[in-house]
Design an enzyme around this catalytic site. Structure first.
Site, PDB file in Angstrom:
ATOM      1  N   LYS A  70       0.000   4.447  -0.228  1.00  0.00           N
ATOM      2  CA  LYS A  70      -0.623   5.495   0.400  1.00  0.00           C
ATOM      3  C   LYS A  70      -0.469   6.694  -0.393  1.00  0.00           C
ATOM      4  O   LYS A  70      -0.284   6.390  -1.750  1.00  0.00           O
ATOM      5  CB  LYS A  70       0.087   5.708   1.878  1.00  0.00           C
ATOM      6  N   ASN A  90       0.948  -1.106  -0.034  1.00  0.00           N
ATOM      7  CA  ASN A  90       0.092  -0.040   0.045  1.00  0.00           C
ATOM      8  C   ASN A  90       0.846   1.297   0.097  1.00  0.00           C
ATOM      9  O   ASN A  90       1.363   1.661   1.049  1.00  0.00           O
ATOM     10  CB  ASN A  90      -0.899  -0.240   1.082  1.00  0.00           C
ATOM     11  N   SER A 102       3.588  -2.095  10.401  1.00  0.00           N
ATOM     12  CA  SER A 102       4.985  -2.084  10.258  1.00  0.00           C
ATOM     13  C   SER A 102       5.784  -3.336  10.083  1.00  0.00           C
ATOM     14  O   SER A 102       6.555  -3.731  10.604  1.00  0.00           O
ATOM     15  CB  SER A 102       5.629  -1.618  11.781  1.00  0.00           C
ATOM     16  N   GLU A 141      -5.174  -4.932  11.026  1.00  0.00           N
ATOM     17  CA  GLU A 141      -3.929  -3.916  11.331  1.00  0.00           C
ATOM     18  C   GLU A 141      -4.334  -3.160  12.521  1.00  0.00           C
ATOM     19  O   GLU A 141      -5.199  -2.283  12.725  1.00  0.00           O
ATOM     20  CB  GLU A 141      -3.970  -2.918  10.046  1.00  0.00           C
ATOM     21  N   GLU A 189      -6.418   4.997   8.200  1.00  0.00           N
ATOM     22  CA  GLU A 189      -6.000   6.394   7.995  1.00  0.00           C
ATOM     23  C   GLU A 189      -7.518   6.948   7.408  1.00  0.00           C
ATOM     24  O   GLU A 189      -7.715   8.229   7.598  1.00  0.00           O
ATOM     25  CB  GLU A 189      -4.976   6.500   6.919  1.00  0.00           C
TER      26      GLU A 189
HETATM   27  P1  PGA Z   1       2.912   0.356   7.400  1.00  0.00           P
HETATM   28  O1  PGA Z   1       1.447   0.501   6.901  1.00  0.00           O
HETATM   29  O2  PGA Z   1       3.466  -1.135   7.116  1.00  0.00           O
HETATM   30  O3  PGA Z   1       3.632   1.401   6.805  1.00  0.00           O
HETATM   31  O4  PGA Z   1       2.746   0.508   9.023  1.00  0.00           O
HETATM   32  C1  PGA Z   1       0.531  -0.561   6.839  1.00  0.00           C
HETATM   33  C2  PGA Z   1      -0.502  -0.074   6.461  1.00  0.00           C
HETATM   34  O5  PGA Z   1      -1.139   0.873   6.647  1.00  0.00           O
HETATM   35  O6  PGA Z   1      -1.525  -0.863   5.513  1.00  0.00           O
END
Ligand code: PGA
Length: 249
Positions: free
Chosen positions: A14, A12, A207, A166, A99
């Site tokens: 983002k 992802n 993460s 998550e 988010e």
């Molecule tokens: P991250 O994001 O691996 O940067 O923690 C995971 C996500 O939001 O899908």
């Protein structure tokens, strides 16, 4: 990892990535070491979907989007409908990412509408669920997850679905849930999905990186990962795919 379904490593991006980043990423992608066990998908921003579609599919990477609107077309300035995503070559769409829930204020009712619209047009939703640190500390994690999964009540049985658990406190923070926590929560999520008649693949996210991927992917009930930060570079993303492959094969 369990059962005969392939696990999914989904990246992802983002709100990251310009055209040059997408070219560098594709040039540096390595071959999937275990395509029969591991599926790879990438969710770049809308602006890169069309241009990345062909090259990703040539590398065996499935395309997805990070969000969709639930109307078919019309006066919805700034929105993207499911057919536009299909047109750009998408198979997956992420729905209910934390988010979007916390920053944009997306509700479970809106997520339900997006699920229906996605299914209607042949997209496979990746439904994200997860608790905040406060909710975990208050001991209401399972209650909250059940509430988020309730958008699946009465959903058609035959439509494709992937769920991503998550924990919000693990997203982009460098903190990850312990394997015990992951096993316990994934067991609850699978149970709840079974009760709703939609048991499906459940990814872990938050993460995930090349250093912890193998341990997380080896947890019972984990069938892949939704990867944010570590998916921006082809090398770290592929290291996570390789870790999943070593557990799955
Ligand atoms: P991250 O994001 O691996 O940067 O923690 C995971 C996500 O939001 O899908």
């Amino acid at each position: 990892m369990s059962g005969s379904t392939r696990c999914l490593i989904a990246g992802n991006w983002k709100m990251n990535g310009l055209v040059q980043d997408s070219k560098d990423f594709i040039a540096q992608l390595r071959e999937n070491p275990a395509a029969e066990h591991v599926e790879i998908a990438l969710m770049p921003p809308f602006t890169l979907l069309h241009s990345m579609s062909k090259a990703l599919s040539q590398k065996g990477v499935v395309l997805g989007a990070q969000n969709v609107y639930y109307e078919d077309k019309g006066a919805f300035t700034g929105s993207i409908c499911p057919m536009m995503l299909r047109d750009a070559g998408c198979h997956y769409v992420i729905l209910g990412h934390s988010e979007r829930r916390s920053i944009i204020g997306e509700s479970n009712a809106q997520i339900r509408s997006k699920l229906n619209a996605s299914w209607l047009h042949g997209l496979e939703p990746i439904l994200c669920i997860g608790e905040t640190l406060e909710q975990r500390e208050q001991g209401v994690t399972n209650h909250l997850l059940a509430e988020q999964l309730a958008v699946l009540k009465g959903a058609p049985k035959d439509k494709p679905l992937t769920v991503a658990y998550e924990p919000v406190w693990a997203i982009g923070t460098g903190k990850t849930a312990t394997p015990e926590m992951v096993v316990e929560t994934h067991a609850f999520v699978h149970e709840e999905l079974q009760r709703l008649g939609k048991d499906c693949r459940v990814l872990y996210g938050g993460s995930v990186n090349p250093g912890n991927a193998k341990e997380l992917m080896a947890c019972k009930g984990v069938e892949g990962a939704l990867v944010g930060g570590a998916s921006l570079k082809a090398d770290s993303f592929m290291q996570i795919v390789e870790a999943a492959a070593s557990v799955a094969s």
